[in-house]
Design an enzyme around this catalytic site. Structure first.
Site, mmCIF file in Angstrom:
data_model
loop_
_atom_site.group_PDB
_atom_site.id
_atom_site.type_symbol
_atom_site.label_atom_id
_atom_site.label_comp_id
_atom_site.label_asym_id
_atom_site.label_seq_id
_atom_site.Cartn_x
_atom_site.Cartn_y
_atom_site.Cartn_z
ATOM 1 N N TRP A 1 33.173 18.440 24.923
ATOM 2 C CA TRP A 1 33.931 18.176 23.705
ATOM 3 C C TRP A 1 34.423 19.429 23.015
ATOM 4 C CZ3 TRP A 1 31.322 20.977 20.245
ATOM 5 C CH2 TRP A 1 29.935 21.122 20.423
ATOM 6 N N LYS B 1 36.975 12.569 33.488
ATOM 7 C CA LYS B 1 36.156 11.895 32.481
ATOM 8 C C LYS B 1 35.933 12.872 31.330
ATOM 9 C CE LYS B 1 32.173 11.670 31.252
ATOM 10 N NZ LYS B 1 32.404 11.585 29.794
ATOM 11 N N GLU C 1 30.695 24.931 35.471
ATOM 12 C CA GLU C 1 30.828 25.877 34.351
ATOM 13 C C GLU C 1 29.818 25.434 33.302
ATOM 14 O OE1 GLU C 1 32.586 28.484 34.459
ATOM 15 O OE2 GLU C 1 33.927 28.084 36.134
ATOM 16 N N ARG D 1 35.039 32.221 17.176
ATOM 17 C CA ARG D 1 36.018 31.404 17.868
ATOM 18 C C ARG D 1 35.379 30.020 18.045
ATOM 19 N NH1 ARG D 1 36.995 31.453 23.959
ATOM 20 N NH2 ARG D 1 38.962 30.345 24.251
ATOM 21 N N CYS E 1 30.738 28.127 24.990
ATOM 22 C CA CYS E 1 29.776 28.662 25.957
ATOM 23 C C CYS E 1 29.822 30.185 25.945
ATOM 24 C CB CYS E 1 30.115 28.145 27.341
ATOM 25 S SG CYS E 1 31.833 28.446 27.763
ATOM 26 N N GLU F 1 21.115 28.061 23.345
ATOM 27 C CA GLU F 1 22.498 28.129 22.854
ATOM 28 C C GLU F 1 22.497 27.622 21.416
ATOM 29 O OE1 GLU F 1 24.576 25.705 26.002
ATOM 30 O OE2 GLU F 1 26.035 27.291 25.730
HETATM 31 P P1 NAD Z 1 27.242 17.910 28.021
HETATM 32 O O1 NAD Z 1 26.642 18.504 29.243
HETATM 33 O O2 NAD Z 1 26.390 17.106 27.144
HETATM 34 O O3 NAD Z 1 28.481 16.984 28.407
HETATM 35 C C1 NAD Z 1 29.545 17.473 29.199
HETATM 36 C C2 NAD Z 1 30.220 16.285 29.849
HETATM 37 O O4 NAD Z 1 29.317 15.647 30.739
HETATM 38 C C3 NAD Z 1 30.689 15.199 28.879
HETATM 39 O O5 NAD Z 1 31.891 14.648 29.371
HETATM 40 C C4 NAD Z 1 29.563 14.199 28.951
HETATM 41 O O6 NAD Z 1 29.975 12.900 28.595
HETATM 42 C C5 NAD Z 1 29.211 14.273 30.420
HETATM 43 N N1 NAD Z 1 27.862 13.839 30.772
HETATM 44 C C6 NAD Z 1 26.753 13.791 29.989
HETATM 45 N N2 NAD Z 1 25.708 13.343 30.708
HETATM 46 C C7 NAD Z 1 26.158 13.125 31.959
HETATM 47 C C8 NAD Z 1 25.540 12.675 33.168
HETATM 48 N N3 NAD Z 1 24.241 12.366 33.233
HETATM 49 N N4 NAD Z 1 26.305 12.568 34.265
HETATM 50 C C9 NAD Z 1 27.608 12.894 34.234
HETATM 51 N N5 NAD Z 1 28.246 13.326 33.141
HETATM 52 C C10 NAD Z 1 27.533 13.452 32.012
HETATM 53 O O7 NAD Z 1 27.914 19.142 27.250
HETATM 54 P P2 NAD Z 1 28.676 19.106 25.849
HETATM 55 O O8 NAD Z 1 27.641 18.933 24.784
HETATM 56 O O9 NAD Z 1 29.839 18.187 25.889
HETATM 57 O O10 NAD Z 1 29.273 20.585 25.810
HETATM 58 C C11 NAD Z 1 28.531 21.675 25.432
HETATM 59 C C12 NAD Z 1 28.000 22.422 26.642
HETATM 60 O O11 NAD Z 1 29.078 22.793 27.507
HETATM 61 C C13 NAD Z 1 27.333 23.722 26.281
HETATM 62 O O12 NAD Z 1 26.160 23.878 27.035
HETATM 63 C C14 NAD Z 1 28.363 24.784 26.685
HETATM 64 O O13 NAD Z 1 27.831 26.040 26.939
HETATM 65 C C15 NAD Z 1 28.984 24.158 27.871
HETATM 66 N N6 NAD Z 1 30.313 24.717 28.131
HETATM 67 C C16 NAD Z 1 30.471 25.559 29.204
HETATM 68 C C17 NAD Z 1 31.706 26.111 29.459
HETATM 69 C C18 NAD Z 1 31.900 27.030 30.624
HETATM 70 O O14 NAD Z 1 33.040 27.198 31.041
HETATM 71 N N7 NAD Z 1 30.867 27.620 31.189
HETATM 72 C C19 NAD Z 1 32.796 25.817 28.633
HETATM 73 C C20 NAD Z 1 32.597 24.953 27.551
HETATM 74 C C21 NAD Z 1 31.342 24.412 27.330
#
Ligand code: NAD
Length: 487
Positions: A160, A184, A260, A288, A294, A391
């Protein structure tokens, strides 16, 4: 239906599933609520895909896969180039929509809209750079002909925090490579991804090439798609915790994981650094996206000799940032995305303070509606504070001191994450020497931002597998085939 203040921003934004070029409700009628983090009001709902919908989306992507792969690279590139132009033209509307569903302040959303568009421009250019190789086998004299072919259907799962850019960073190279996709998006922010679809249609993306299925049942839906033999790539951006689960799930059909994941970025200021430049860099690296990135600086190590000067200037800048509804002019810090994210920040600051940290500015969530947290600077943070290991994902900067290069390198590397590190020094040879010793996929040397479509974005250790952007990003969606030729 009564008019709401949101009607303008939501006008024309689709809220159904997009499968095979058609909009449709979930097979079981399920929907998920979308909330404005500034007011906590539910603003609309989006269809929430079922397992059957996910199967239909993979069917749609697989059906048109061969035709899309057979298109000339230039044709695919031209479509992506057009998509870049359309997103740029529509940037302000997309930015406002992002602020509405994510909370981030408009300047951050505008920057993201531009950044998101750039992945299509870059991918348009990469679409025609899928180069092969011919060589002579040293012993047999046969010719070794190497080419790269589209991997097949790719499942894309996005977080998100960057609802537009994380989608385009995957869709762009996948389409350039000749893959078709099922996206998704995160349940918190489905609207931005859905709003991109009409632009992709207008750019000429044929039905079925991109399918978008928001879902509250992420685990079941993504798990089902990974059971389908036609799915060959899972490209995921999100937490390390969920990434690990997907790597396990991908193992059954040996689907290629591109991951990622999370980060815990150190931000190092040496005693010879240009302090004003370091403060400027810290503002970007920390603020930012209000720290919901991340790449966000999560641990500040400032040399003892410049600690006070740095803290004074940095805290003054942090204090000057206006907190408020991200849609309002002059606001730099909008609300965090949801109550859980805000409550985690509250907890991490309380824990640090209980263990001896001093609050220089911020440090208290305001009363009332909205998931707000102010820009916060903490000094004297003890080594056992939780926020140095986790984090933070919010606008909080914990600062510690150091005295010695070896010491700071060891402390910076003492994490299971390895996404990005920042360091500031006027001595370039020290900068490069320390960069090499840091176990991170990306280094900001005298810079507070590393994200760039032309650069390989990604992490070492538990921050991920594979890269996005640059030429590497395209290669993730290609399979290598070699033909041994009796010349
Ligand atoms: P999240 O892991 O909770 O969710 C990410 C996505 O996975 C969402 O679409 C969510 O609905 C889906 N999801 C959740 N559980 C799942 C499952 N069991 N199976 C399949 N899909 C599932 O992460 P978030 O809270 O949306 O985002 C924050 C995280 O993302 C932080 O840890 C951040 O560091 C990371 N992030 C990493 C990068 C990068 O490029 N390395 C960039 C942006 C964010």
């Amino acid at each position: 239906m009564p008019n709401t203040p949101y009607d303008n921003l939501l006008a024309g934004v689709p809220t159904e599933l997009y499968i095979g070029g058609e909009w449709r409700p979930a097979s079981d009628g399920a929907r998920l609520d979308v909330t404005d983090p500034a007011t906590e009001a539910v603003i609309t709902s989006a269809a929430s895909a079922s397992v059957d919908d996910a199967k239909a989306a993979v069917d749609a992507a697989a059906a048109v896969g061969p035709a899309w792969a057979a298109k000339k690279p230039r044709e695919r590139g031209e479509i992506l180039r057009k998509a870049f132009e359309l997103i740029v033209k529509d940037g302000e509307r997309l930015a406002r929509l992002m602020t509405l569903e994510n909370g981030k302040a408009l300047p951050d959303s505008r920057a993201e809209a531009a950044y998101a568009a750039e992945f299509f421009r870059w991918s348009a250019e990469e679409a025609v750079r899928n180069l092969g190789q011919v060589s002579t086998a040293p012993s047999s004299g046969a010719r070794i002909l190497v080419q790269h072919k589209p991997a097949g259907v790719a499942v894309l799962v996005t977080p998100w925090n960057f609802p537009a850019a994380m989608a385009t960073r995957k869709i762009g190279p996948a389409l350039a490579a000749g893959c078709t996709v099922v996206l998704k998006p995160a349940s918190e922010t489905p609207l931005t991804a859905l709003a991109l679809v009409p632009l992709l249609e207008e750019a000429g993306v044929p039905p079925g090439v991109v399918n978008v299925i928001p879902s509250r049942r992420s685990g079941a839906v993504v798990g089902e798609m990974l059971k389908d033999m036609r799915v060959r790539v899972i490209s995921f951006t999100g937490s390390t915790e969920v990434g690990r689960k997907l790597i396990h799930a991908a193992a059954d059909n040996v689907v290629k994981p591109v991951m990622e994941l999370g980060g815990n970025a150190p931000f190092i200021v040496f005693d010879d650094a240009d302090i004003d430049a370091a403060v400027e860099g810290a503002m970007i690296a920390k603020m930012r996206n209000m720290g919901e990135a991340c790449t966000s600086a999560n641990r500040f190590y400032v040399h003892a000799a410049v600690h006070d000067a740095f803290v004074e200037k940095f805290a003054a800048r942090m204090r000057s940032l206006k907190l408020g509804n991200g849609l309002e002019d002059g606001v730099a810090v909008g609300p965090l995305v949801n109550a859980e994210t805000r409550d985690k920040v509250v907890h991490l600051v309380a824990d640090a303070v209980a263990k001896g940290a001093k609050v220089v500015t911020g440090g208290k969530a305001p009363d009332g509606k909205g998931f707000y947290y102010p820009a916060t600077v903490l000094t004297g943070v003890s080594d056992d504070a939780e926020l140095l290991r986790e984090e933070i994902f919010g606008p909080v900067a914990p600062i510690q001191t150091f005295r010695d290069e070896d010491e700071v390198v060891a402390r910076a590397n003492a994490t299971e994450y390895g996404l990005v590190a920042y360091l500031f020094t006027r001595d370039l040879s020290r900068g490069l020497r320390v960069s090499e010793r840091l176990e991170f996929g990306m280094i900001g040397l005298n810079r507070g931002i590393v994200s760039d479509p032309a650069a390989p974005f990604g992490g070492m250790k538990q921050s991920g597998l594979g890269r996005e952007g640059a030429h590497e990003g395209l290669m993730e969606f290609l399979e290598t085939q070699y033909v041994s030729v009796n010349w």
